[in-house]
Motif scaffolding. Structure first.
Motif, PDB file in Angstrom:
ATOM      1  N   THR A 103      -2.900  28.411 -19.140  1.00  0.00           N
ATOM      2  CA  THR A 103      -2.699  29.148 -20.387  1.00  0.00           C
ATOM      3  C   THR A 103      -2.674  30.643 -20.091  1.00  0.00           C
ATOM      4  N   ALA A 104      -2.123  31.403 -21.034  1.00  0.00           N
ATOM      5  CA  ALA A 104      -1.909  32.832 -20.821  1.00  0.00           C
ATOM      6  C   ALA A 104      -2.446  33.654 -21.987  1.00  0.00           C
ATOM      7  N   HIS A 105      -2.932  34.839 -21.656  1.00  0.00           N
ATOM      8  CA  HIS A 105      -3.307  35.854 -22.639  1.00  0.00           C
ATOM      9  C   HIS A 105      -2.557  37.130 -22.236  1.00  0.00           C
ATOM     10  N   LEU A 107      -3.475  37.641 -18.399  1.00  0.00           N
ATOM     11  CA  LEU A 107      -4.546  36.833 -17.836  1.00  0.00           C
ATOM     12  C   LEU A 107      -4.040  35.407 -17.807  1.00  0.00           C
ATOM     13  N   LEU A 108      -4.162  34.731 -16.682  1.00  0.00           N
ATOM     14  CA  LEU A 108      -3.831  33.318 -16.602  1.00  0.00           C
ATOM     15  C   LEU A 108      -5.116  32.544 -16.372  1.00  0.00           C
ATOM     16  N   ARG A 109      -5.247  31.455 -17.118  1.00  0.00           N
ATOM     17  CA  ARG A 109      -6.410  30.574 -16.971  1.00  0.00           C
ATOM     18  C   ARG A 109      -5.915  29.213 -16.502  1.00  0.00           C
ATOM     19  N   TYR A 110      -6.335  28.837 -15.299  1.00  0.00           N
ATOM     20  CA  TYR A 110      -5.958  27.555 -14.695  1.00  0.00           C
ATOM     21  C   TYR A 110      -7.063  26.543 -14.956  1.00  0.00           C
ATOM     22  N   GLU A 111      -6.700  25.343 -15.381  1.00  0.00           N
ATOM     23  CA  GLU A 111      -7.639  24.234 -15.408  1.00  0.00           C
ATOM     24  C   GLU A 111      -7.841  23.767 -13.969  1.00  0.00           C
ATOM     25  N   ALA A 112      -8.935  23.085 -13.718  1.00  0.00           N
ATOM     26  CA  ALA A 112      -9.178  22.538 -12.382  1.00  0.00           C
ATOM     27  C   ALA A 112      -8.011  21.642 -11.984  1.00  0.00           C
ATOM     28  N   GLY A 113      -7.459  21.873 -10.795  1.00  0.00           N
ATOM     29  CA  GLY A 113      -6.356  21.073 -10.280  1.00  0.00           C
ATOM     30  C   GLY A 113      -4.971  21.521 -10.717  1.00  0.00           C
ATOM     31  N   ALA A 114      -4.868  22.498 -11.596  1.00  0.00           N
ATOM     32  CA  ALA A 114      -3.551  22.964 -12.066  1.00  0.00           C
ATOM     33  C   ALA A 114      -2.833  23.747 -10.977  1.00  0.00           C
ATOM     34  N   ARG A 115      -1.512  23.681 -11.018  1.00  0.00           N
ATOM     35  CA  ARG A 115      -0.696  24.407 -10.044  1.00  0.00           C
ATOM     36  C   ARG A 115       0.605  24.825 -10.714  1.00  0.00           C
ATOM     37  N   VAL A 116       1.072  26.028 -10.416  1.00  0.00           N
ATOM     38  CA  VAL A 116       2.334  26.538 -10.943  1.00  0.00           C
ATOM     39  C   VAL A 116       3.426  26.234  -9.921  1.00  0.00           C
ATOM     40  N   ALA A 117       4.584  25.835 -10.406  1.00  0.00           N
ATOM     41  CA  ALA A 117       5.707  25.465  -9.529  1.00  0.00           C
ATOM     42  C   ALA A 117       6.120  26.631  -8.619  1.00  0.00           C
TER      43      ALA A 117
END
Length: 123
Positions: free
Chosen positions: A34-36, A50-60
């Motif tokens: 998610t982004a702010h 601000l980027l908030r990553y959940e555990a295990g998330a990855r951006v392409a």
């Protein structure tokens, strides 16, 4: 987003970033991320988020066409170049390609000179 003709001033930035509310202050960015936004000029221009990553998330996989400055506020982030714990500051120059992710989740500040170009289809 704030008024673009006034300065953005956050006297306690770390506290601000850690206390943003779910569902109100964050918007969907990528699956698990998610982004702010502080500003986003659009059309491939500069942005700060601000980027908030959940555990295990990855951006392409994507390529930077301008400089990106990244500061990991909390948690961890990694990419093809290494692992970055909270407090890490990374500068990705133009031409850098990577697919950042987070094992335990994180919040990171990213400041883009220019928008990235996604390399993998579907992004």
């Amino acid at each position: 987003m704030p008024n673009p003709t006034a300065p953005i001033v956050l006297s306690d930035f770390l506290d601000y970033a850690r206390n943003l509310r779910d569902g109100e202050d964050w918007v969907a960015f990528r699956p698990g991320v998610t982004a702010h936004w502080f500003y986003n000029e659009g059309g491939g221009g500069p942005a700060a988020v601000l980027l908030r990553y959940e555990a295990g998330a990855r951006v392409a996989l994507h390529e930077h066409v301008g400089y990106e400055q990244l500061y990991v506020i909390e948690g961890d982030q990694y990419d093809e170049y290494g692992a970055y714990p909270a407090g890490s500051f990374i500068v990705n120059p133009p031409g850098t390609r990577h697919s950042p992710g987070s094992r335990s989740g994180c919040i990171a500040l990213l400041i883009y000179e220019k928008a990235v170009r996604f390399v993998e289809a579907g992004e």
